[in-house]
Scaffold this motif. Structure first.
Motif, mmCIF file in Angstrom:
data_model
loop_
_atom_site.group_PDB
_atom_site.id
_atom_site.type_symbol
_atom_site.label_atom_id
_atom_site.label_comp_id
_atom_site.label_asym_id
_atom_site.label_seq_id
_atom_site.Cartn_x
_atom_site.Cartn_y
_atom_site.Cartn_z
ATOM 1 N N LYS A 33 162.756 98.198 52.126
ATOM 2 C CA LYS A 33 163.283 99.347 52.848
ATOM 3 C C LYS A 33 162.176 100.058 53.631
ATOM 4 O O LYS A 33 162.385 100.517 54.761
ATOM 5 C CB LYS A 33 163.956 100.309 51.880
ATOM 6 N N ARG A 84 176.247 98.582 57.375
ATOM 7 C CA ARG A 84 175.369 99.460 56.648
ATOM 8 C C ARG A 84 173.921 99.177 56.924
ATOM 9 O O ARG A 84 173.050 100.052 56.746
ATOM 10 C CB ARG A 84 175.770 99.315 55.187
ATOM 11 N N ALA A 85 173.601 97.982 57.368
ATOM 12 C CA ALA A 85 172.209 97.566 57.512
ATOM 13 C C ALA A 85 171.452 98.412 58.531
ATOM 14 O O ALA A 85 170.248 98.617 58.400
ATOM 15 C CB ALA A 85 172.130 96.087 57.893
ATOM 16 N N SER A 88 168.966 101.202 57.549
ATOM 17 C CA SER A 88 167.594 100.924 57.125
ATOM 18 C C SER A 88 166.587 101.163 58.242
ATOM 19 O O SER A 88 165.403 101.379 57.982
ATOM 20 C CB SER A 88 167.476 99.483 56.610
ATOM 21 N N ASP A 137 170.667 97.678 64.714
ATOM 22 C CA ASP A 137 171.269 96.600 63.916
ATOM 23 C C ASP A 137 170.178 95.577 63.628
ATOM 24 O O ASP A 137 169.715 94.905 64.548
ATOM 25 C CB ASP A 137 172.424 95.955 64.674
ATOM 26 N N ASP A 208 170.189 88.929 53.845
ATOM 27 C CA ASP A 208 171.117 90.020 54.137
ATOM 28 C C ASP A 208 170.343 91.330 54.115
ATOM 29 O O ASP A 208 169.953 91.825 53.059
ATOM 30 C CB ASP A 208 172.244 90.042 53.092
ATOM 31 N N ALA A 209 170.114 91.915 55.291
ATOM 32 C CA ALA A 209 169.275 93.114 55.385
ATOM 33 C C ALA A 209 169.876 94.283 54.631
ATOM 34 O O ALA A 209 169.141 95.079 54.031
ATOM 35 C CB ALA A 209 169.074 93.485 56.855
ATOM 36 N N GLY A 210 171.192 94.420 54.642
ATOM 37 C CA GLY A 210 171.833 95.522 53.920
ATOM 38 C C GLY A 210 171.653 95.386 52.426
ATOM 39 O O GLY A 210 171.270 96.349 51.748
ATOM 40 N N ASP A 211 171.912 94.209 51.892
ATOM 41 C CA ASP A 211 171.754 93.986 50.455
ATOM 42 C C ASP A 211 170.311 94.206 50.026
ATOM 43 O O ASP A 211 170.037 94.836 49.000
ATOM 44 C CB ASP A 211 172.190 92.556 50.089
ATOM 45 N N ARG A 212 169.385 93.705 50.802
ATOM 46 C CA ARG A 212 167.982 93.820 50.413
ATOM 47 C C ARG A 212 167.467 95.260 50.520
ATOM 48 O O ARG A 212 166.651 95.694 49.709
ATOM 49 C CB ARG A 212 167.120 92.886 51.267
ATOM 50 N N ALA A 213 167.952 95.990 51.511
ATOM 51 C CA ALA A 213 167.499 97.365 51.688
ATOM 52 C C ALA A 213 168.033 98.293 50.598
ATOM 53 O O ALA A 213 167.355 99.224 50.160
ATOM 54 C CB ALA A 213 167.898 97.889 53.055
#
Length: 216
Positions: A33, A84-85, A88, A137, A208-213
């Motif tokens: 993040k 959601r990503a 971040s 994005d 997956d940027a959202g999951d990782r963030a």
């Protein structure tokens, strides 16, 4: 004059460093993040270099008057993170554009069709064609989500030539689609990766940027 999509991949060492941190599968969520925040900051810095409206004025230093160049406070500006990503990248972008209004758009992708559907749209009903718009994005993969947001913006009056897209990794397929639909766009990305896998993820990408963030 024929318009041509412009894509910039800044070579700033800090952008490349934080991209490497974000790509690493072993990077923990909290550091990932932070990497995305820094990428949002530095990519926005690069994108705003020739984009912000400035005016000439005079200020008084403690010793004397002198000329100064300041960002025009009445220049309309929007930041649109794609949830959601896109959240971040938001903190980094807002630190550089604190006067910009923020409008959220939430999209979810159907994992079978890979099509994006909108579940949240907080865009204003009308947008001045003079408004400068920064769209956040992290992943431009198929281009579907970005095309959906651009359609919503343009039908409200926004001018794509005044938009800047901030992404971390972009794929050629997304860039081709955006170029065909909106050739006046300008995109700033930390990297362009070659292809997508069979479920629409960028390879090598960063997952997956959202999951990782958000550690989900």
């Amino acid at each position: 004059m024929t318009l041509q999509l412009r894509v910039y991949v800044p070579e700033h060492p800090l952008i490349q460093h934080w991209l490497g941190v974000a790509r690493d599968r072993h990077t923990p969520s909290v550091l990932f993040k932070s990497a995305m925040t820094e990428l949002g900051r530095w990519l926005t810095y690069e994108a705003s270099r020739q984009w912000l409206l400035t005016g000439e004025t005079t200020v008084e230093t403690p010793l004397a008057e002198c000329p100064a160049t300041l960002i025009m406070p009445d220049s309309p500006m929007m930041i649109v993170p794609i949830l959601r990503a896109g959240l971040s990248l938001l903190d980094g972008a807002q630190t550089l554009l604190p006067l910009a209004s923020t409008y959220h758009v939430g999209l979810v992708r159907d994992e079978e069709t890979l099509e994006a559907s909108c579940y949240l749209n907080k865009l204003p009903d009308q947008i001045s064609p003079q408004t400068r718009i920064l769209i956040l994005d992290p992943m431009l993969a198929t281009g579907g989500s970005m095309l959906t947001v651009l359609e919503e913006l343009t039908k409200r009056g926004a001018d794509t030539s005044l938009m800047r897209i901030i992404s971390v990794v972009a794929a050629h397929v997304a860039l081709q689609k955006l170029s065909q639909a909106y050739p006046s766009l300008t995109i700033y990305t930390a990297a362009i990766d070659e292809h997508l896998n069979d479920v629409g993820y960028i390879v090598p990408g960063l997952g997956d940027a959202g999951d990782r963030a958000f550690g989900t």
